[in-house]
Design a protein around this motif. Structure first.
Motif: not given
Length: 142
Positions: A74-87
């Protein structure tokens, strides 16, 4: 495991059509159905190991999967979303926090003493069915 993950990719791609045709909420599919299908191999391993009376390994597989999701995926997914500019965020609704707290308390009470019986198993199944029913009847609209 590779075949299961490949099948899960097809399932994730079909979520929008499933929501429309079956009239299910997105949360029910994401919180109840996808984990059952995506972790089928781990569930099978935990059940077969428990049938061989190796409960410590079975509990390790079952509880380890949940810990892995909560602490890594879950935290990795959030960080990956931030990196890919996904909310994406870890801002859960109060209801979801209550359900998570309830789940942790029920599982913790069963794992506390290291042994198990049929009543504790039934308690875990009933807790899962209750959570599933709540998300099944929950309305997606705000």
């Amino acid at each position: 495991t590779i075949i299961t993950s490949y099948c899960t990719e097809f399932l994730v791609d079909a979520i929008d059509g499933t929501i429309d045709s079956w009239h299910l909420s997105q949360e029910f599919i994401g919180i109840i159905l996808l984990p059952i299908i995506g972790n089928a191999v781990e569930h099978y391993t935990a059940i077969t190991v428990a049938a061989k009376n190796k409960m410590d390994l079975s509990l390790g597989v079952a509880a380890g999967s949940g810990c892995q999701m909560a602490l890594l995926v879950t935290p990795f997914t959030v960080l990956a979303g931030w990196y890919m500019d996904k909310p994406m965020s870890l801002d859960f609704h109060p209801f979801q926090v209550i359900v998570l707290t309830f789940s942790v308390l029920v599982v913790g009470s069963c794992l506390q003493h290291g042994t198990s019986n049929w009543l504790e198993g039934l308690m875990l199944i009933v807790a899962y069915v209750m959570v599933a029913l709540v998300y099944f009847f929950q309305n997606d609209s705000p």
